[in-house]
Design a protein around this motif. Sequence first.
Motif, PDB file in Angstrom:
ATOM      1  N   MET A 134       0.819  -1.230   0.000  1.00 24.94           N
ATOM      2  CA  MET A 134       0.000   0.000   0.000  1.00 24.94           C
ATOM      3  C   MET A 134       0.848   1.274   0.000  1.00 24.94           C
ATOM      4  O   MET A 134       0.318   2.367   0.136  1.00 24.94           O
ATOM      5  N   MET A 135       2.165   1.119  -0.185  1.00 25.62           N
ATOM      6  CA  MET A 135       3.004   2.339  -0.241  1.00 25.62           C
ATOM      7  C   MET A 135       3.114   2.850  -1.677  1.00 25.62           C
ATOM      8  O   MET A 135       3.185   2.076  -2.629  1.00 25.62           O
ATOM      9  N   ASN A 136       3.126   4.158  -1.790  1.00 22.28           N
ATOM     10  CA  ASN A 136       3.272   4.780  -3.108  1.00 22.28           C
ATOM     11  C   ASN A 136       4.735   4.742  -3.546  1.00 22.28           C
ATOM     12  O   ASN A 136       5.634   4.758  -2.699  1.00 22.28           O
ATOM     13  N   PRO A 137       4.991   4.724  -4.864  1.00 21.18           N
ATOM     14  CA  PRO A 137       6.370   4.754  -5.356  1.00 21.18           C
ATOM     15  C   PRO A 137       7.138   5.940  -4.770  1.00 21.18           C
ATOM     16  O   PRO A 137       6.576   7.029  -4.616  1.00 21.18           O
ATOM     17  N   GLY A 138       8.404   5.690  -4.419  1.00 20.29           N
ATOM     18  CA  GLY A 138       9.233   6.759  -3.848  1.00 20.29           C
ATOM     19  C   GLY A 138       8.980   6.980  -2.366  1.00 20.29           C
ATOM     20  O   GLY A 138       9.489   7.949  -1.793  1.00 20.29           O
ATOM     21  N   GLY A 139       8.223   6.081  -1.749  1.00 23.80           N
ATOM     22  CA  GLY A 139       7.873   6.221  -0.330  1.00 23.80           C
ATOM     23  C   GLY A 139       9.084   6.039   0.587  1.00 23.80           C
ATOM     24  O   GLY A 139      10.165   5.632   0.149  1.00 23.80           O
ATOM     25  N   SER A 140       8.863   6.339   1.862  1.00 23.53           N
ATOM     26  CA  SER A 140       9.966   6.356   2.821  1.00 23.53           C
ATOM     27  C   SER A 140       9.566   5.664   4.133  1.00 23.53           C
ATOM     28  O   SER A 140       8.485   5.908   4.672  1.00 23.53           O
ATOM     29  N   ARG A 179      15.444  -1.609  -4.681  1.00 22.80           N
ATOM     30  CA  ARG A 179      15.431  -2.248  -6.006  1.00 22.80           C
ATOM     31  C   ARG A 179      14.040  -2.710  -6.416  1.00 22.80           C
ATOM     32  O   ARG A 179      13.825  -3.141  -7.549  1.00 22.80           O
ATOM     33  N   HIS A 180      13.104  -2.638  -5.477  1.00 23.70           N
ATOM     34  CA  HIS A 180      11.703  -2.949  -5.803  1.00 23.70           C
ATOM     35  C   HIS A 180      11.197  -1.890  -6.783  1.00 23.70           C
ATOM     36  O   HIS A 180      11.706  -0.760  -6.806  1.00 23.70           O
TER      37      HIS A 180
END
Length: 260
Positions: A134-140, A179-180
């Motif tokens: 459920m995390m958006n791309p570029g998340g932290s 790398r995901h």
Amino acid sequence: MAILDGKKAFVFGVLNDYSIGWHIADQLHQHGCTLGFSHLPGEKIERRVVKAVDPFHPAFLVPCDVSRDEDLRSAFACAAEKFGSFDILIHSLAFAPAEALHQPFLQTSRQAWQTALDISAYSLVAMARHALPMMNPGGSILTMTYLGSEKFIPMYNVMAVAKAALECSMRYLAAELGRHEKHIRVNAISAGAVKTMAARGIGDIDKMMLHYGEKAPLPWNADTAATHVGKTALYLCSDLASGVTGETIYVDGGYNIVGW
Ligand SMILES: NC(=O)c1ccc[n+]([C@@H]2O[C@H](COP(=O)([O-])OP(=O)(O)OC[C@H]3O[C@@H](n4cnc5c(N)ncnc54)[C@H](O)[C@@H]3O)[C@@H](O)[C@H]2O)c1
């Protein structure tokens, strides 16, 4: 436009407005982020956390003991329902049985070791696994550690071992999740002494604050310590740190570089 406008964060580890998690939430909120929180189950704790997070107008507040898989499942199901997706996961929690902190390290029991490493280190791995879909791309993802993982600190004992495992887990997660296809970043802040409930459980926090105040190159005191940590968390969770992952960043007024 604020640097976290449109971003959403799931924050674990607020107990009251002294908590480092609270000061991280405060910075994220001030810079436009929408927040959801978890709290340790229990009516008294829930009341305390409700009051502490009220200024942030949370999207949700869900009970979760991170040592219980079913709690983690239902907490992240709640985040999925309320947020759909989110950008930031804050892991600002730790626990070790009191006797393991007050007895000699030699006396650490198997049970205390397992509890401390389960709650304080394994939880980061479990939370990252639940969060990833459920995390958006570029998340932290951000966790909190302490110098005791590398150097002897009186009474830190099994918590030092848990922090070493936490930092290593952070690096392995950073290597995999970077790398995901979503390129998720994972970092840790190694904070100097901050006057919180957890710190009180470990030693004489007032004495520790004085020691930091004397030794750290920059001024370090109870009034501003947690705010310094919150501000670096804001940087690490924002696009300003888009090329930073797998790092343990010291926010301790420079205490860690001093050798006397
Ligand atoms: N206070 C310091 O001086 C200091 C320094 C460096 C790192 N840290 C780290 O910062 C983090 C936050 O601690 P803090 O100092 O803000 O103290 P705190 O007492 O305010 O927060 C600790 C949090 O851990 C949560 N917690 C404990 N067991 C849990 C469980 N089983 N499931 C879910 N939550 C659980 C508590 O509910 C609380 O919200 C911890 O990882 C701590 O080790 C603190």
